[in-house]
Write a protein that holds these residues in place. Structure first.
Motif: not given
Length: 106
Positions: A53-67, A69-80
């Motif tokens: 994740p980016p060093p500074s996170l906002t409250t809401y975050l969009e992530v793009i990556g591979i699902a 499991s039913e509750n886990t994403i391995r993210a490649d792209v993180w956007t505050n």
């Protein structure tokens, strides 16, 4: 815009449909640890996002990556997405993108 590998819009309930596939989700950050973020999906389910994740996170975050499991994403792209975000509207978008209007989304 690269359309060769589209990411499905998902909330917590829809994530299980896309295990092993590329997804995008917005989470409300609950906790950030080294190598992962625990967040609440737009339909109030807990999701763990793995990656860098980016060093500074906002409250809401969009992530793009591979699902993974039913509750886990391995993210490649993180956007505050900031500290004010309409999670209910995004949740409705996820439903439309996976329902009767699926054909309108890549």
């Amino acid at each position: 815009m690269d359309t060769s590998s589209p990411a499905a819009f998902v909330n917590g309930a829809l994530l299980r449909r896309y295990i092993g596939q590329k997804v995008r989700a917005v989470v409300q950050v609950i906790r950030s640890d080294i190598g992962s973020v625990t967040g609440k999906s737009t339909d109030d389910q807990q999701i763990v996002v793995k990656g860098s994740p980016p060093p500074s996170l906002t409250t809401y975050l969009e992530v793009i990556g591979i699902a993974e499991s039913e509750n886990t994403i391995r993210a490649d792209v993180w956007t505050n997405f900031g500290d004010n975000f309409d999670a209910a509207n995004y949740n409705e978008l996820c439903k439309l993108a996976n329902g009767e209007f699926r054909h309108m989304f890549i």
